[in-house]
Write an enzyme that holds these catalytic residues in place. Structure first.
Site, PDB file in Angstrom:
ATOM      1  N   GLU A   1      64.586   4.013  89.032  1.00 36.94           N
ATOM      2  CA  GLU A   1      65.444   2.936  89.557  1.00 36.94           C
ATOM      3  C   GLU A   1      64.919   2.446  90.912  1.00 36.94           C
ATOM      4  O   GLU A   1      64.967   1.246  91.213  1.00 36.94           O
ATOM      5  CB  GLU A   1      66.892   3.442  89.766  1.00 36.94           C
ATOM      6  CG  GLU A   1      67.588   3.934  88.513  1.00 36.94           C
ATOM      7  CD  GLU A   1      67.372   5.429  88.249  1.00 36.94           C
ATOM      8  OE1 GLU A   1      66.247   5.922  88.490  1.00 36.94           O
ATOM      9  OE2 GLU A   1      68.309   6.101  87.801  1.00 36.94           O
TER      10      GLU A   1
ATOM     11  N   CYS B   1      70.309   7.696  93.339  1.00 37.52           N
ATOM     12  CA  CYS B   1      69.994   6.373  92.787  1.00 37.52           C
ATOM     13  C   CYS B   1      71.265   5.545  92.641  1.00 37.52           C
ATOM     14  O   CYS B   1      71.230   4.317  92.723  1.00 37.52           O
ATOM     15  CB  CYS B   1      69.306   6.516  91.436  1.00 37.52           C
ATOM     16  SG  CYS B   1      67.662   7.216  91.605  1.00 37.52           S
TER      17      CYS B   1
ATOM     18  N   ALA C   1      41.557  31.025  59.428  1.00 34.44           N
ATOM     19  CA  ALA C   1      40.178  31.474  59.632  1.00 34.44           C
ATOM     20  C   ALA C   1      39.626  31.902  58.276  1.00 34.44           C
ATOM     21  O   ALA C   1      40.388  32.134  57.332  1.00 34.44           O
ATOM     22  CB  ALA C   1      40.131  32.655  60.612  1.00 34.44           C
ATOM     23  N   ALA C   2      38.297  32.012  58.216  1.00 39.69           N
ATOM     24  CA  ALA C   2      37.671  32.492  56.967  1.00 39.69           C
ATOM     25  C   ALA C   2      37.757  34.012  56.913  1.00 39.69           C
ATOM     26  O   ALA C   2      38.156  34.670  57.887  1.00 39.69           O
ATOM     27  CB  ALA C   2      36.228  32.025  56.904  1.00 39.69           C
TER      28      ALA C   2
ATOM     29  N   LEU D   1      52.073  36.032  67.302  1.00 42.60           N
ATOM     30  CA  LEU D   1      53.025  35.561  68.313  1.00 42.60           C
ATOM     31  C   LEU D   1      53.904  34.448  67.729  1.00 42.60           C
ATOM     32  O   LEU D   1      55.122  34.425  67.954  1.00 42.60           O
ATOM     33  CB  LEU D   1      52.282  35.074  69.563  1.00 42.60           C
ATOM     34  CG  LEU D   1      53.193  34.721  70.737  1.00 42.60           C
ATOM     35  CD1 LEU D   1      53.953  35.948  71.227  1.00 42.60           C
ATOM     36  CD2 LEU D   1      52.403  34.109  71.890  1.00 42.60           C
TER      37      LEU D   1
HETATM   38  N1  LIG Z   1      44.518  28.306  63.425  1.00 42.07           N
HETATM   39  C1  LIG Z   1      45.228  28.331  64.502  1.00 42.07           C
HETATM   40  O1  LIG Z   1      45.990  27.407  64.786  1.00 42.07           O
HETATM   41  C2  LIG Z   1      45.105  29.489  65.423  1.00 42.07           C
HETATM   42  C3  LIG Z   1      45.690  29.428  66.689  1.00 42.07           C
HETATM   43  C4  LIG Z   1      45.569  30.524  67.517  1.00 42.07           C
HETATM   44  C5  LIG Z   1      44.881  31.654  67.046  1.00 42.07           C
HETATM   45  N2  LIG Z   1      44.333  31.669  65.815  1.00 42.07           N
HETATM   46  C6  LIG Z   1      43.630  32.857  65.320  1.00 42.07           C
HETATM   47  O2  LIG Z   1      44.516  33.938  65.376  1.00 42.07           O
HETATM   48  C7  LIG Z   1      43.768  35.140  65.518  1.00 42.07           C
HETATM   49  C8  LIG Z   1      44.498  36.055  66.473  1.00 42.07           C
HETATM   50  O3  LIG Z   1      45.735  36.381  65.869  1.00 42.07           O
HETATM   51  P1  LIG Z   1      46.801  37.313  66.525  1.00 42.07           P
HETATM   52  O4  LIG Z   1      48.006  37.163  65.689  1.00 42.07           O
HETATM   53  O5  LIG Z   1      46.211  38.641  66.795  1.00 42.07           O
HETATM   54  O6  LIG Z   1      46.961  36.601  67.947  1.00 42.07           O
HETATM   55  P2  LIG Z   1      48.173  36.241  68.886  1.00 42.07           P
HETATM   56  O7  LIG Z   1      49.377  35.939  68.106  1.00 42.07           O
HETATM   57  O8  LIG Z   1      47.625  35.210  69.798  1.00 42.07           O
HETATM   58  O9  LIG Z   1      48.388  37.557  69.728  1.00 42.07           O
HETATM   59  C9  LIG Z   1      49.160  38.590  69.223  1.00 42.07           C
HETATM   60  C10 LIG Z   1      49.334  39.612  70.293  1.00 42.07           C
HETATM   61  O10 LIG Z   1      50.213  39.142  71.306  1.00 42.07           O
HETATM   62  C11 LIG Z   1      50.776  40.255  71.946  1.00 42.07           C
HETATM   63  N3  LIG Z   1      52.207  40.137  72.113  1.00 42.07           N
HETATM   64  C12 LIG Z   1      52.886  40.424  73.240  1.00 42.07           C
HETATM   65  N4  LIG Z   1      54.191  40.277  73.062  1.00 42.07           N
HETATM   66  C13 LIG Z   1      54.371  39.893  71.779  1.00 42.07           C
HETATM   67  C14 LIG Z   1      55.523  39.594  71.020  1.00 42.07           C
HETATM   68  N5  LIG Z   1      56.758  39.659  71.523  1.00 42.07           N
HETATM   69  N6  LIG Z   1      55.357  39.241  69.724  1.00 42.07           N
HETATM   70  C15 LIG Z   1      54.127  39.171  69.178  1.00 42.07           C
HETATM   71  N7  LIG Z   1      53.001  39.428  69.863  1.00 42.07           N
HETATM   72  C16 LIG Z   1      53.114  39.790  71.166  1.00 42.07           C
HETATM   73  C17 LIG Z   1      50.467  41.469  71.067  1.00 42.07           C
HETATM   74  O11 LIG Z   1      49.435  42.205  71.686  1.00 42.07           O
HETATM   75  P3  LIG Z   1      49.836  43.360  72.732  1.00 42.07           P
HETATM   76  O12 LIG Z   1      50.697  44.308  71.936  1.00 42.07           O
HETATM   77  O13 LIG Z   1      48.583  43.932  73.195  1.00 42.07           O
HETATM   78  O14 LIG Z   1      50.595  42.682  73.794  1.00 42.07           O
HETATM   79  C18 LIG Z   1      49.949  40.865  69.790  1.00 42.07           C
HETATM   80  O15 LIG Z   1      49.019  41.660  69.117  1.00 42.07           O
HETATM   81  C19 LIG Z   1      42.412  34.723  65.983  1.00 42.07           C
HETATM   82  O16 LIG Z   1      41.476  35.005  64.946  1.00 42.07           O
HETATM   83  C20 LIG Z   1      42.504  33.244  66.211  1.00 42.07           C
HETATM   84  O17 LIG Z   1      41.337  32.584  65.821  1.00 42.07           O
HETATM   85  C21 LIG Z   1      44.434  30.624  65.001  1.00 42.07           C
END
Ligand SMILES: NC(=O)c1ccc[n+]([C@@H]2O[C@H](COP(=O)([O-])OP(=O)(O)OC[C@H]3O[C@@H](n4cnc5c(N)ncnc54)[C@H](OP(=O)(O)O)[C@@H]3O)[C@@H](O)[C@H]2O)c1
Length: 353
Positions: free
Chosen positions: A56, A88, A165-166, A287
């Site tokens: 504004e 405002c 991923a593959a 996550l």
């Molecule tokens: N295609 C896509 O859009 C995309 C996007 C992102 C990633 N990715 C792929 O995803 C893969 C990784 O997967 P990811 O599932 O291991 O990764 P993530 O979801 O990024 O990380 C998971 C980690 O986060 C931590 N975390 C802390 N608090 C949490 C909670 N409340 N809930 C869940 N997790 C929590 C845990 O580790 P701690 O227990 O050590 O804390 C858990 O192992 C990679 O290969 C990547 O390339 C793909």
């Protein structure tokens, strides 16, 4: 000059407001168009950044004397309090504006009351013009302000068969450059980009907003956040490269949830406390599953590439669904082709009970 209707002026004000997306938090995006006594546009403005002039005030400065007797068309109820800038409502009264048309009332108890002040000063106030449209342009801020934690958009990229991923773990790049540029545009509209430590360890992403063609950094960067219960993010991880702010959110700092991971509601409340209103959750699957299981996702944006892998991890891990009746139902709100890929936007339906 030709005169414009109040409805046309509001449409323009909504367009102006959108220019502030990604830069105004913890404030809302707001646009304003000032019409003179004959309905001609004499001022336009939008709120560009917190601490900067409100929409504004920008429009009033442009209009000068021509605001007298005119109409202010504004996407959000004018503020009624002195924060970093003055109210405002008072500025509109002092400028001699006679009518104020508002799309959406301000849900923030600190700033609301502008409409009442304007009416008490004798101005005509109309509320609700293009309200749905204006609210949708401000949905992250309005939602976050009403409930006290940020609006969460979960974004993922996958093949048409839902693989992220593959089988050997390679994932660069599932989607096209056009889709990745689109993600950078999406990042530029939020205050924080969030991943789990699993994604940092697997992909070492930078999570900055970049121009993919020349790699240059955008001027304003969202906060980069790693959800990492035990603090396993490497010191040399790219998210710590200094190109933007970084927060490694550990269970020690935020609190632990029932499964030992970072407590997600407490994490979102902490982000809100840091001024974050819109979050882009970029994964990974674990996550994202935890966020969805807890009902903490407000919008899903999936980029689907016309490719098939047949094996490899899914885009989403356990989201607390064990039987089809528990599936998280979504309402599709947009389907857009981005290069060769599809971008699907959908909203989780509210669950009963
Ligand atoms: N295609 C896509 O859009 C995309 C996007 C992102 C990633 N990715 C792929 O995803 C893969 C990784 O997967 P990811 O599932 O291991 O990764 P993530 O979801 O990024 O990380 C998971 C980690 O986060 C931590 N975390 C802390 N608090 C949490 C909670 N409340 N809930 C869940 N997790 C929590 C845990 O580790 P701690 O227990 O050590 O804390 C858990 O192992 C990679 O290969 C990547 O390339 C793909």
């Amino acid at each position: 000059m030709t005169s414009v209707s109040v409805d046309e002026a509001m449409r323009r004000a909504i367009e102006l407001a959108a220019r502030g997306l990604g830069t105004t938090s913890p404030n809302p995006v707001v646009g304003c168009v000032l019409l003179d006594i004959d309905g001609e546009v004499v001022g336009e403005g939008f709120h560009a950044y917190a601490g900067g002039p409100h929409a504004e005030i920008v429009a009033l400065a442009q209009a000068g004397q021509r605001a007298k007797g005119g109409t202010a068309v504004v996407t959000l109820e004018p503020c009624d309090h002195t924060g970093r800038t003055g109210p405002c409502s008072t500025a509109l009264v002092q400028a001699g504006v006679l009518r104020v048309v508002i799309a959406v009332p301000d849900p923030n108890p600190v700033a609301s009351g502008g409409a009442a002040t304007l009416r008490a000063a004798g101005l005509r106030v109309d509320l609700g013009v293009r309200g749905t449209e204006a609210a949708s342009g401000n949905v992250a801020w309005l939602t976050a302000t009403r409930r006290g934690w940020p609006y969460v958009i979960w974004k993922y990229a996958a093949t048409l068969d839902g693989r992220s991923a593959a089988a050997d773990g390679t994932s660069m790049w599932i989607t096209s450059e056009a889709a990745r540029m689109d993600v950078h545009a999406l990042r530029s509209t939020v205050d924080a980009v969030v991943v789990g430590v699993g994604t940092v360890l697997a992909d070492d992403p930078r999570l900055t907003v970049r121009n993919l063609r020349d790699g240059s950094l955008a001027i304003r960067q969202p906060l980069r956040v790693v959800v990492d219960s035990a603090g396993r993010t490497p010191a040399r991880a790219r998210v710590r490269d200094g190109a933007a702010g970084t927060w490694v959110a550990t269970a020690a700092e935020v609190g632990a949830g029932p499964d030992g991971g970072v407590d997600l509601p407490a994490f979102l409340a902490a982000l809100h406390g840091r001024g974050v209103r819109a979050v882009l959750l970029e994964g990974g699957p674990r996550l994202a599953g935890a966020f969805l299981a807890a009902g903490l996702v407000d919008r899903v944006v999936g980029y689907l590439a016309p490719r098939l892998l047949g094996a490899g991890p899914a885009a989403l891990a356990d989201a607390g669904v064990t039987t089809i009746a528990e599936a998280i139902d979504l309402e599709t709100t947009d389907v857009t082709q981005v290069g060769p890929d599809l971008r699907i936007t959908a909203l989780p339906r509210k669950r009963e009970g």
